[in-house]
Write a protein that holds these residues in place. Sequence first.
Motif, PDB file in Angstrom:
ATOM      1  N   GLU A   1       0.856  -1.190   0.000  1.00  0.00           N
ATOM      2  CA  GLU A   1       0.000   0.000   0.000  1.00  0.00           C
ATOM      3  C   GLU A   1       0.889   1.236   0.000  1.00  0.00           C
ATOM      4  O   GLU A   1       1.837   1.335   0.775  1.00  0.00           O
ATOM      5  CB  GLU A   1      -0.917   0.009   1.226  1.00  0.00           C
ATOM      6  CG  GLU A   1      -1.822   1.233   1.301  1.00  0.00           C
ATOM      7  CD  GLU A   1      -2.848   1.140   2.429  1.00  0.00           C
ATOM      8  OE1 GLU A   1      -3.113   2.171   3.079  1.00  0.00           O
ATOM      9  OE2 GLU A   1      -3.368   0.031   2.659  1.00  0.00           O
ATOM     10  N   LEU A   2       0.568   2.184  -0.879  1.00  0.00           N
ATOM     11  CA  LEU A   2       1.310   3.440  -0.961  1.00  0.00           C
ATOM     12  C   LEU A   2       0.476   4.562  -0.369  1.00  0.00           C
ATOM     13  O   LEU A   2      -0.684   4.734  -0.736  1.00  0.00           O
ATOM     14  CB  LEU A   2       1.650   3.774  -2.415  1.00  0.00           C
ATOM     15  CG  LEU A   2       2.485   2.763  -3.202  1.00  0.00           C
ATOM     16  CD1 LEU A   2       2.791   3.314  -4.583  1.00  0.00           C
ATOM     17  CD2 LEU A   2       3.761   2.441  -2.472  1.00  0.00           C
ATOM     18  N   GLU A   3       1.089   5.333   0.541  1.00  0.00           N
ATOM     19  CA  GLU A   3       0.394   6.468   1.153  1.00  0.00           C
ATOM     20  C   GLU A   3       0.994   7.762   0.617  1.00  0.00           C
ATOM     21  O   GLU A   3       2.190   8.009   0.750  1.00  0.00           O
ATOM     22  CB  GLU A   3       0.518   6.407   2.677  1.00  0.00           C
ATOM     23  CG  GLU A   3      -0.191   5.200   3.291  1.00  0.00           C
ATOM     24  CD  GLU A   3      -0.192   5.234   4.819  1.00  0.00           C
ATOM     25  OE1 GLU A   3       0.367   6.202   5.381  1.00  0.00           O
ATOM     26  OE2 GLU A   3      -0.751   4.317   5.429  1.00  0.00           O
ATOM     27  N   ILE A   4       0.132   8.585   0.025  1.00  0.00           N
ATOM     28  CA  ILE A   4       0.544   9.859  -0.570  1.00  0.00           C
ATOM     29  C   ILE A   4      -0.221  10.971   0.122  1.00  0.00           C
ATOM     30  O   ILE A   4      -1.443  10.889   0.269  1.00  0.00           O
ATOM     31  CB  ILE A   4       0.243   9.876  -2.078  1.00  0.00           C
ATOM     32  CG1 ILE A   4       0.937   8.694  -2.771  1.00  0.00           C
ATOM     33  CG2 ILE A   4       0.668  11.187  -2.710  1.00  0.00           C
ATOM     34  CD1 ILE A   4       0.458   8.462  -4.181  1.00  0.00           C
ATOM     35  N   THR A   5       0.486  12.020   0.554  1.00  0.00           N
ATOM     36  CA  THR A   5      -0.204  13.087   1.273  1.00  0.00           C
ATOM     37  C   THR A   5      -1.199  13.789   0.356  1.00  0.00           C
ATOM     38  O   THR A   5      -1.052  13.817  -0.870  1.00  0.00           O
ATOM     39  CB  THR A   5       0.788  14.137   1.814  1.00  0.00           C
ATOM     40  OG1 THR A   5       1.420  14.792   0.723  1.00  0.00           O
ATOM     41  CG2 THR A   5       1.825  13.496   2.716  1.00  0.00           C
TER      42      THR A   5
END
Length: 558
Positions: free
Chosen positions: A422-426
Amino acid sequence: MEGVSLKSRAIVFAMCAGAVAFILALVATSSGQIGIGNVSRALIPALVCAAMCWASAERSIAGTASAIDAAIARLTSAAHGDLEGEIPAEIGENVPQLAHAMNGLFQQLNANLESVHRLAMFDPVTSLPNRTNFRRTCERALTDMPQGASAVLFFIDLDRFKVVNDTMGHAMGDMLLGMVANRLRAVADRVTVETGVPQPLIGRLAGDEFTMFFPDIHDPAEAARIGRGVLFALSEPFDLVGNDIEIGASIGIALRPQHGENLTDLMRAADAAMYHAKASGRGRAEHFTEELANQIADRAQLERDLREAIEQDQFTLVFQPQVAVWGGEIIAAEALLRWRHPRDGVRLPGSFIQRAEETGLIVEIGEWVIGTVAETIARWGHMGIEQRLAINISPRQLDHASFFRRLREAMRAANAPARLLELEITETLAMHCSEEVVEAIALLRADGATIAIDDFGTGYSNLARLRDLPVDRVKLDRSLIEHIADNAEARTIAHAVVGLIHGIGCEAVAEGVETQAQADVMRVIGCDVIQGYAIAAPMDEEAFIAWSRGDDRQKAAG
């Protein structure tokens, strides 16, 4: 012909004339018979004719030859850099065309050299000395100053110039820079008249950065007064094609000898003071201080420590679970970076990530995180643990679509399935990433990866763009969660945000849930997943595996 001179040509001419005279005299005196007598008689006029021709030619070429010798000497001196000397008069007297050509040549060379010099040493937009010119001139002035002599360097950065450039175009931006330069000149002229100090050196370093160097300024209060004058001049509106444009500036001030004797030290000090002025609210003039000096030293030391940490593999990951509000099963675990500092112990990202991003070291750290997460997913798979891991993407990484391609390659190389990533991007980054990056994210999502928007509620979101982005989950920022247990308005806002997230077809995740009361409220308002100390603190790998397998693990639903 090569090697043929005027003198040799005259000799040949004289010989030819003598030969013609000899032949004519021989024909005239031979009466059909040629003998020694008539040959002797014919030789006399031939010699006389040749001598007279040589004498005549020698007189005509003597002045020309001397002029040419002078021209050769003058051209030789020009080849060694003398373009200002006079062209000898004898060249004009004997070969006027040559004198005229040489004069035109030297004028054109002077004009070309002056043009090249201006292009190399002066900024074409403002006509101020450019970075190279300013540094050379300023360093020369500092070198010539007596030991301990005073001077002031101002580092000026325009505050809102980029907005003008982006909205009105670069042509208008260049016009504005020219106006800024004129106002700086006006301030300098006024200071010179009022104080009697020498005229300062003004330069444009690059973009919207300017410098002013005042020699012979002794009083820090006078330096501050000049700084206020510059601020006032640049805060007044600029008339840009009928539009009143306000920009303002932030200024850093460095004093000689207090902050350095050479230009490198003074520039570093003034630059640091300018950034401090920007960080303090802009539109300010700040002196360099010991506190700023300590901050610079601390940043330099932190950069050295970070490089050493990368070389010596001092980073590690800890894992914080995200659990379903209803049922309590583990949905994912966020992989969080930790630095095992040899002197300070474990350091959290907040103490070093900003410096890593400033220096570009975040790219190398990000590469380490990519490889470690891929290896962890693969290793857990061999242990029979199928657990999705979430990682944060930094702004420097999001700038390049190649990062996502390398991430896909790392996952495939480790034989780690993308569905467990999972990639978390602001929120802010998601709103401004390029279409190339969006396409790269979509490819990774097509492989099975989950995409999450992190820190939602702290930035400005374009809801239409948010709907179109390849996103699966949205994480509410902890600032939206902090007061929901005891503040009705906070609960209303959180409830509305959760409804918005569901409305665009995404899963709502609450991070920073610290108490059971907050967890209960999030359950009631319909949040899907929660993360925080109310569930579990971040743990190392061994502890997380043990926690996830524990039969007595407290369920979030409990």
